[in-house]
Scaffold this active site. Sequence first.
Site, PDB file in Angstrom:
ATOM      1  CB  SER A 121      65.360  -2.362  87.388  1.00  0.00           C
ATOM      2  OG  SER A 121      65.524  -1.842  88.702  1.00  0.00           O
TER       3      SER A 121
ATOM      4  CG  HIS B 147      64.108  -2.732  83.020  1.00  0.00           C
ATOM      5  ND1 HIS B 147      65.201  -3.538  83.204  1.00  0.00           N
ATOM      6  CD2 HIS B 147      64.394  -1.555  83.647  1.00  0.00           C
ATOM      7  CE1 HIS B 147      66.108  -2.881  83.908  1.00  0.00           C
ATOM      8  NE2 HIS B 147      65.630  -1.679  84.184  1.00  0.00           N
TER       9      HIS B 147
ATOM     10  CD  GLU C  93      66.122  -6.653  81.143  1.00  0.00           C
ATOM     11  OE1 GLU C  93      66.951  -7.567  81.196  1.00  0.00           O
ATOM     12  OE2 GLU C  93      65.789  -5.975  82.148  1.00  0.00           O
TER      13      GLU C  93
ATOM     14  CG  ASN D  55      69.478  -5.470  86.810  1.00  0.00           C
ATOM     15  OD1 ASN D  55      70.309  -4.849  86.153  1.00  0.00           O
ATOM     16  ND2 ASN D  55      68.435  -4.869  87.373  1.00  0.00           N
TER      17      ASN D  55
END
Length: 397
Positions: free
Chosen positions: A235, A256, A268, A306
């Site tokens: 991540s 991800h 992702e 994120n």
Amino acid sequence: MQEIVDRLAGSDRGAEIARTLLLPYLNHAATMYESGYATADDIDASMRFGCGYPIGPLALIDAIGAKTVATGLDAMYAESGDDLHQPTSILTAMAGDDSTFAEVAGASAAAAPDLKHDIRVVGVVGTGTMASGIVEVFAKSGYDVVYVGRGEDKVAGVLTAITRSLDKAIARGKLDEDGKSNVLDRLTGSTEREALAGADIVVEAIAEDLDIKLELFGDLDRICKPGAILATTTSSLSINDCAAATKRPADVIGMHFFNPAPVMKLVEVVSGDETSADVSETVRALCLATGKHPVSCTDRAGFIVNALLFPYLNDAIKLHEADGDSLESIDEAMKATQLPLGPFQLLDVVGNDVSLAIENSLVETFGHAGWAPAPLLESLVADGKLGRKTGAGFHTY
């Protein structure tokens, strides 16, 4: 959706808190789209499927109106002088001509991805919660899965975790005993990485430590057959660095998953500088074949989710520090906008140490002083108050 719009238009303190935290987040999402880092559909899908948000940020801008968002940001910028509060140029333009992201981005016409590589056997490295979930996802989707752990007890733990999950599915009426047996029959556990020699794709889900991952990718490069895809579910670490540990950088990619992997729909798909287009398309098609929703981006700190989520969480801490609003009042203000968790509740679930590391990586990559970790976050981590996993963080458990 109208409830969210109405809430943000309110005049009470809760609405003011919501605007203070959401407007920079919306500006950041618009900036991400404007830079060409990700499509509008993928940005919105990332926050819906990755965070459980009821609406993506660009769709929310359309619902509120770009002019309203830009006007609110102008007022924040005049007060703070923080460049992160200055409306990005696409928002200013949309405010001027009353256009929407739906119009600017246009309808998505991308063809469904194809499996350019034949995927029959999936390898997974790791035995933790994420690795066990990924093994379960692939096995339930009909793939033979070889998973590798550091010891027999770790390998057995994966089988125990998956069996427990399947039993829960049976209890809920979503699976029968034959279905359970079929899934378990597809699993092969091993303590030797050489067992991955026949895998068509290997997904690693080991510790978030770059040196450990680099050693693994070098070993996978030696073990895995030519053409096998090597994926990392990191991540926060660099796909390019992992690829550089191999002699096959075109076959290395980020995949991800979000925790818990059997439940969360988002993946992702992160291409490195040398990842081949065929590998990227194959991984996206593989995600769809397992019932996941893939979004595409490139190797940059935070990827999509994120990068959008953690500056917002950090802003919530700074708001608490600056204006004295209680943790509970900020949590409730944001939950009133239909978010599944308030920011401090989410920080404690994620882990404050993880949050701090991600914030530092974002500042290192983008250089925005406004994203510097809040002092309270640094203090909690220094005191070992990491959230739910330690029994105390922003809240006490």
